[in-house]
Scaffold this active site. Structure first.
Site, mmCIF file in Angstrom:
data_model
loop_
_atom_site.group_PDB
_atom_site.id
_atom_site.type_symbol
_atom_site.label_atom_id
_atom_site.label_comp_id
_atom_site.label_asym_id
_atom_site.label_seq_id
_atom_site.Cartn_x
_atom_site.Cartn_y
_atom_site.Cartn_z
ATOM 1 C CG HIS A 111 7.400 1.325 2.243
ATOM 2 N ND1 HIS A 111 7.510 0.404 3.260
ATOM 3 C CD2 HIS A 111 7.588 0.625 1.083
ATOM 4 C CE1 HIS A 111 7.777 -0.785 2.740
ATOM 5 N NE2 HIS A 111 7.818 -0.690 1.424
ATOM 6 C CG ASP A 113 6.193 -1.901 -2.243
ATOM 7 O OD1 ASP A 113 6.867 -1.545 -1.260
ATOM 8 O OD2 ASP A 113 5.761 -3.055 -2.390
ATOM 9 C CG HIS A 272 3.967 -2.786 2.835
ATOM 10 N ND1 HIS A 272 3.650 -2.088 1.672
ATOM 11 C CD2 HIS A 272 5.224 -3.253 2.630
ATOM 12 C CE1 HIS A 272 4.648 -2.141 0.824
ATOM 13 N NE2 HIS A 272 5.615 -2.834 1.389
ATOM 14 N NE ARG A 288 8.594 -5.088 -3.748
ATOM 15 C CZ ARG A 288 8.479 -4.483 -4.921
ATOM 16 N NH1 ARG A 288 9.174 -4.919 -5.968
ATOM 17 N NH2 ARG A 288 7.659 -3.454 -5.071
#
Length: 297
Positions: A111, A113, A272, A288
């Site tokens: 995907h 982000d 990623h 994150r």
């Protein structure tokens, strides 16, 4: 493009994308010239690795803020305490509540982000605090990256031209359904309020990088639900063809984590995937931050 500051020690991580930046201590204040060089390297190489960084949550937020406006996740139940801009990615279970302290299944499908938002994340910053290991001490839970700009450029010219005129629907609800179908869904269910914040959105199949102007493929198996204007069978066939193309080994770099690694990547030109190859008994914890971008074009 501005040349990267030669005073920084930069080493390629793979032939297709990624560099390791050495000689930088991000816990100290870094001058604007050095930061600009780091950002230039990010645009040029798509993934930056800076190892052995000892950073507080506040320092992580301050660093990400220099890249652009931070997006506070709608998964606020997984925020770092007192630092809502940071999301915990972890399989660790709180012994009192019995619930995971972070998102357990993050990244289990290829995907980009937040592509399910009108303005997806431009950059992602991920910092490792705990890394699972096997009995030999080898790190588990690698992250794979693919260069979607190189993947687009490898397509035949007529296919590039055809895709330039097409759009596809990105859907967070479809993303969760895909995870559930693969028995990968481990996070708390969405509330009605969270669902309302993530309506389906259409984006171009080929997006243009707002800084470099480089074009890349912008469909992922994790978040792309269907191609606009095609029948269900035609849409699925095209998406599966593109997903298979994007994941070819010549476009992929695999990062093996170590504690205190900081990764920063450019979501405009990469996808990623997190490998889920570690048992629940091996703790994994990362912080994150997502930097909001512009609407793809």
């Amino acid at each position: 493009m501005q040349a990267v500051d030669l005073s920084m020690d930069i080493h390629p991580l793979s032939p297709v994308l990624g560099v390791e930046v050495k000689g930088v201590n991000l816990a100290n204040a870094i001058e604007q010239k050095t930061f600009d060089a780091i950002r230039d390297a990010l645009h040029q190489h798509a993934v930056l690795l800076i190892r052995d960084q000892h950073l507080t949550p506040r320092q992580l937020v301050d660093l990400a803020n220099r890249l652009g406006p931070l997006r506070t996740s709608f998964y606020n139940q997984y925020a770092v305490p007192d630092q809502p801009e940071l999301t915990v990615v972890s399989n660790i279970v709180d012994p009192v509540s019995g619930r995971a302290i972070g998102i357990v299944d993050a990244g289990s499908l290829w995907h980009t982000d937040a592509s399910y938002l009108r303005t997806p994340d431009m950059y992602t910053q991920l910092y490792a605090l705990q890394v699972p290991r096997d009995t030999n001490g080898t790190a588990l839970g690698d992250t794979l990256f693919t260069n979607t700009a190189a993947a687009y450029e490898a397509l035949p010219a007529d296919e590039q031209k055809r895709l330039l005129a097409m759009t596809a629907v990105h859907s967070f609800e479809a993303h969760l359904e895909k995870k559930n179908a693969k028995a990968q869904l481990k996070r708390a269910p969405l509330t009605a309020e969270q669902k309302a914040k993530t309506p389906d959105v259409s984006h171009p199949i080929v997006r243009t990088h707002p800084v470099t102007g480089r074009k890349s493929l912008f469909v992922s198996e994790g978040h792309t639900a269907r191609v606009d204007g095609l029948s269900a069978s035609e849409s699925q066939a095209l998406l599966e063809q593109l997903w298979a193309h994007i994941k070819q080994p010549q476009f992929v770099f695999r990062h093996r984590w170590a504690e205190n690694d900081l990764l920063i990547w450019d979501n405009c030109s990469t996808q990623h995937l997190a490998t889920m190859d570690y048992p629940a008994s091996q703790p994994r914890r990362l912080y994150r931050a997502g930097v909001a971008g512009t609407e793809p074009y």
